[in-house]
Write an enzyme that holds these catalytic residues in place. Structure first.
Site, PDB file in Angstrom:
ATOM      1  N   ARG A 265       0.850  -1.188   0.000  1.00 36.93           N
ATOM      2  CA  ARG A 265       0.000   0.000   0.000  1.00 36.93           C
ATOM      3  C   ARG A 265       0.886   1.239   0.000  1.00 36.93           C
ATOM      4  NH1 ARG A 265      -3.456  -2.906  -1.352  1.00 36.93           N
ATOM      5  NH2 ARG A 265      -5.487  -3.318  -0.405  1.00 36.93           N
ATOM      6  N   GLU A 294      -3.758   7.370  -8.380  1.00 33.32           N
ATOM      7  CA  GLU A 294      -3.811   6.460  -9.527  1.00 33.32           C
ATOM      8  C   GLU A 294      -4.939   6.875 -10.463  1.00 33.32           C
ATOM      9  OE1 GLU A 294      -3.957   2.392  -8.229  1.00 33.32           O
ATOM     10  OE2 GLU A 294      -2.126   2.554  -7.054  1.00 33.32           O
ATOM     11  N   HIS A 313       0.218  -0.662 -10.853  1.00 34.10           N
ATOM     12  CA  HIS A 313      -0.629  -1.428  -9.921  1.00 34.10           C
ATOM     13  C   HIS A 313      -1.151  -2.704 -10.582  1.00 34.10           C
ATOM     14  CE1 HIS A 313      -3.413  -0.907  -6.184  1.00 34.10           C
ATOM     15  NE2 HIS A 313      -2.973  -2.148  -6.310  1.00 34.10           N
TER      16      HIS A 313
END
Length: 348
Positions: A265, A294, A313
């Site tokens: 994270r 993001e 990601h």
């Protein structure tokens, strides 16, 4: 009649959740009520929603129309990423179990679940995928695989890189693992097989768990982990206590030849302190798959660095990880119903 409510989304449909729900080993016939949450948007747009819920939790997100009324008589609630808020739980006076087919529980109001004594069953759907990817990032960053490729694609035959004074094989490096969840265990297992020395910091040390999994590590405190490791890899959950815990005070303990890997994270890591260390080459490099915003802004300072590997990601993004997660949840729930040992069951 057992009533199960399932809530699908663009990544895991209500049809997949329904199929899993109908295979639950519970007494009597099963009635499934299906809802969708943001099902009609693209996966790219949904990533923005995911990021928001990870940041703000379930209380400030919308919920499907009509779900509150159905929750009043529901016994089970199964979701993927859909929020489970205080209002939803308090409407569900007959709710026995909540199941979510992912490892994070940011979308569930765990405080209210605890207040009402409702167990939450979750699954680590992509642990193998993330563990593989983490090892891949270690190779990519320490051996300049991705940046060498980028130069080649731009027509440059470049063989010199900022970490040249430190380049060596992975087996000659000591890797520090921060966090001892499912993914951390799998990364350690892979490193053990590669003959790599492993240090481990965990706020919840469990030597029995280490022995049971046959893992070889040296337990250390957090400061020692950052001081002695050649690679530090983050695998902890985010809590109020550890948010931004990887800051200048810890990064400054790292060797100039060391690397930082984050597939967990972004909130574990102080962004500005990381950028400062990389920009001034106080550490050799970093590899990051999770970000504070993001998608990443095209003007983000991370994109100006020459000693970092960035991926969008995708560590857990495999064809079987997400789509197969309802079946993992089904199995975990059935094990829970049998009274078996379910490590991903949160009971109060």
């Amino acid at each position: 009649m057992a009533k199960v409510i399932v809530v699908g989304d663009p990544l895991v449909s209500s049809n997949l959740l329904e199929k899993a729900a109908l295979q639950l080993k519970i007494t009597g016939p099963i009635e499934v009520k299906k809802f969708e949450w943001y099902y009609d948007i693209s996966k790219k747009e949904f990533q923005r929603i995911i990021k928001k819920i990870e940041m703000v939790g379930p209380e400030y997100m919308d919920i499907p129309n009509g779900i509150l009324e159905e929750l009043e008589t529901a016994n089970y609630l199964l979701v993927h990423y859909a929020p489970i808020s205080r209002k939803m739980i308090e409407h569900a006076q007959h709710l026995k179990v909540i199941g979510t087919c992912r490892g994070g529980t940011e979308h569930v109001n765990m405080t209210v679940c605890q207040e009402h004594g409702i167990p939450v069953i979750y699954v680590i759907r992509n642990a193998e995928a993330v563990a593989d990817f983490t090892i891949g990032l270690m190779y990519a960053e320490t051996r300049n695989i991705s940046r060498a490729h980028q130069f080649m694609m731009n027509g440059q035959w470049k063989k010199a890189f900022p970490n040249d004074p430190y380049k060596t094989t992975l087996s000659h490096l000591k890797v520090g693992i921060c966090g001892f969840g499912h993914i951390g265990k799998l990364v350690i297992k892979r490193l053990n097989a590669l003959g790599v020395d492993v240090l481990l910091y965990s706020s919840r040390e469990n030597k029995d768990d280490l022995n049971k999994n046959g893992l070889s590590v040296e337990m250390v405190d957090l400061e020692t982990l950052f001081t002695e490791s050649d690679i530090v890899s983050l695998h902890a959950r985010v809590t109020k206590e550890n948010r931004n815990m990887i800051d200048k005070s810890l990064i400054s303990r790292m060797k100039p030849s060391s690397y930082l890997i984050n597939t967990a994270r972004p909130e574990l890591l102080d962004k500005e302190d990381l950028i400062d260390a990389l920009r001034n080459h106080r550490i050799a490099g970093a590899a990051i798959d999770v970000f504070w915003e993001e998608p990443l802004d095209p003007n983000d300072e991370l994109l100006k660095l020459d000693n970092i590997t960035l991926t969008p990601h995708i560590a857990g993004d495999t064809v079987d990880a997400i789509l197969g997660s309802p079946n993992l949840l089904r199995d975990a729930l059935n094990e829970y119903f049998r009274g078996g040992l379910t490590p991903t069951a949160l009971k109060w």
